[in-house]
Design a protein around this motif. Structure first.
Motif, PDB file in Angstrom:
ATOM      1  N   LEU A 110     -42.391  28.629  21.578  1.00 17.31           N
ATOM      2  CA  LEU A 110     -43.892  28.675  21.759  1.00 17.31           C
ATOM      3  C   LEU A 110     -44.280  29.153  23.222  1.00 17.31           C
ATOM      4  CD1 LEU A 110     -44.141  25.273  20.203  1.00 17.31           C
ATOM      5  CD2 LEU A 110     -44.858  27.092  19.114  1.00 17.31           C
ATOM      6  N   ALA A 123     -48.636  27.622  21.731  1.00 21.90           N
ATOM      7  CA  ALA A 123     -49.035  28.624  20.539  1.00 21.90           C
ATOM      8  C   ALA A 123     -47.846  29.337  20.381  1.00 21.90           C
ATOM      9  CB  ALA A 123     -50.240  29.792  21.335  1.00 21.90           C
ATOM     10  N   ASP A 124     -47.701  29.545  18.909  1.00 21.15           N
ATOM     11  CA  ASP A 124     -46.785  30.256  18.228  1.00 21.15           C
ATOM     12  C   ASP A 124     -46.811  31.664  18.393  1.00 21.15           C
ATOM     13  OD1 ASP A 124     -48.358  30.858  16.158  1.00 21.15           O
ATOM     14  OD2 ASP A 124     -47.455  29.132  14.787  1.00 21.15           O
ATOM     15  N   LYS A 125     -46.215  32.517  17.638  1.00 25.90           N
ATOM     16  CA  LYS A 125     -46.042  33.863  17.834  1.00 25.90           C
ATOM     17  C   LYS A 125     -47.115  34.304  16.902  1.00 25.90           C
ATOM     18  CE  LYS A 125     -42.917  34.787  13.899  1.00 25.90           C
ATOM     19  NZ  LYS A 125     -41.723  35.256  13.356  1.00 25.90           N
ATOM     20  N   ALA A 126     -47.716  33.639  16.132  1.00 22.89           N
ATOM     21  CA  ALA A 126     -49.115  34.067  15.461  1.00 22.89           C
ATOM     22  C   ALA A 126     -50.247  33.844  16.068  1.00 22.89           C
ATOM     23  CB  ALA A 126     -49.097  33.572  13.909  1.00 22.89           C
ATOM     24  N   GLY A 127     -50.125  33.198  17.186  1.00 21.12           N
ATOM     25  CA  GLY A 127     -51.335  32.750  18.054  1.00 21.12           C
ATOM     26  C   GLY A 127     -51.927  31.090  17.791  1.00 21.12           C
TER      27      GLY A 127
END
Lengths: 145, 145, 145
Positions: C71, C96-100
Motif C-alpha cells: 500500500l 491506498a492500494d494499487k487501484a487507488g
C-alpha cells in the motif's frame, strides 16, 4: 500559476477538543476566541458521525452528506484566513470506518467529536482574505497585496 | 532504523494554485522559481481529475492510473529535496468523490487543479539528496553526511 | 470546548525509515533515543502490509485488522506526548492500494515499511500527559496546568 505570501510563525498550540463538540464549530471558536486570523490546523482522532460536502464543479454548489456511524479521523487539514472580516476555517477531512474503508470531503458543521487531538500553527503576516472567484464560484484567497 | 537530519526553518508560505494548473508541475515550478531545495508542503482543495501512481513493490515500477472525475483533495503531503542537483517534489495525495469515497496514491503529472490552498515550509540545513536505493528501486534520501 | 497549550518549536527533523522497519515502533524508537517528549510527525511512503485499528466507541476497545498487501502511505499523522512518563506516539494513517482505493485507521505495531519519508517537529513547552478519560475510555491529554 501559484500565488503565495510569506507568513511569519507566531505561535503553535497543541490541544484537544471535547467529547461531543461539533468539530468545525469548535475549531472556529478557538480562532474567534484567540483572534487567530491566519493559521494552519492538523488533527487526528475519531468522530461519532461525520457531515461532509463535495463541491459540484458544474453547478458550483456544495452537496452535503452524512456518514452516520463512528469513524476514525485519519487526517484533518485546514487553514484559517479572513472571510468578510472574520476568521474563517476551511478544512477537509479523511476518515475510516471499522473495516478500514476511507471516506473524505469538505468538513461541514454537524460532525460530532468522539476524541480529537490537534496542532494549530498561528501566523502573523499579510492578511489573506477570501473573495468570490468567478471561475470556481468559491470564496478563494484573493492574494492581492 | 531511522536516518534523519536536523533542518532549520527558513520561511513559510501560504498560497493557492490557479484553476487549471497541473498540480504537481505547479508545485515544482514554485520550488524551481524560488530555489527551494528543502521543504514540506501540505494542501487541500479540489481537482478536475487525478492522475496517480502506485509503486509495484515486486517489479519496482510505478503503475499509473487516472481517476477521471471531480474530486476533493482531502490531503496532499509532499516534500522537497534534491534529485540530480535540482529541487524535486515527492507528493502523495488523498482524494474523495461526491459520495465521499476516498482514493489515494503517488501524485503524478496530469492532475488538474480546480482549486488548491497550500502551506509550504522551506528549510535551510544540510542538503538532502535522492540516490538510487537497491532494496526498493526508488530514488530515496541517501542521508549520508 | 477546546483545551490547548502553547508549545515552543525546538527543532525539526527530516528523515526516512529503513526498508523492513516496523513503522510505529521505529517512530517510537526515534523519540525514545532523542528524548522527544512533545512533537508532531507527518509522513508519506509505502508499506508492505498494514496493521491498523478502529476504536469501538461502544465497547471502548480497539479492534485490530491487517491489510495484507502493498500500500502507498498517502498520509501518516501523529503526535508525541507523555504516557506513564515515557514518550508515546499516537498516529493515524491513510493508505491506498494499487487501484487507488483508500484505507485508514489507528496505526498499530505490525505495519511494515517499504519506504517512508517523514518530518518530525519537536516542541519544548509545558508537558502534555495522557490520562485515562472516563467518557471515551482512552488515554487522552489531561491538559491541566
Amino acid at each position: 500559476m501559484a500565488m503565495m505570501k510569506k507568513v511569519r510563525p507566531r505561535e503553535v498550540f497543541m490541544g484537544r477538543l471535547s467529547h461531543g463538540d461539533d468539530l468545525l464549530e469548535e475549531i472556529s471558536n478557538i480562532c474567534l476566541r484567540e483572534n487567530i486570523q491566519l493559521g494552519w490546523v492538523e488533527a487526528l482522532g475519531a468522530v461519532k458521525k461525520a457531515r461532509l460536502a463535495s463541491y459540484n464543479q458544474e453547478t458550483h454548489a456544495y452537496e452535503f452528506f452524512v456518514v452516520d456511524r463512528p469513524l476514525e479521523i485519519t487526517k484533518l487539514a485546514g487553514n484559517v484566513s479572513l472571510k468578510d472580516g472574520h476568521p474563517f476555517i476551511h478544512a477537509h477531512i479523511t476518515l475510516a470506518d471499522k473495516a478500514g474503508k476511507a471516506y473524505g470531503g469538505h468538513l461541514a458543521p454537524g460532525t460530532v467529536v468522539f476524541a480529537c487531538e490537534f496542532k494549530l500553527e498561528v501566523f502573523d503576516g499579510p492578511e489573506i482574505k477570501r473573495d468570490f472567484d468567478e471561475a470556481t464560484g468559491l470564496p478563494l484567497w484573493s492574494m492581492e497585496d
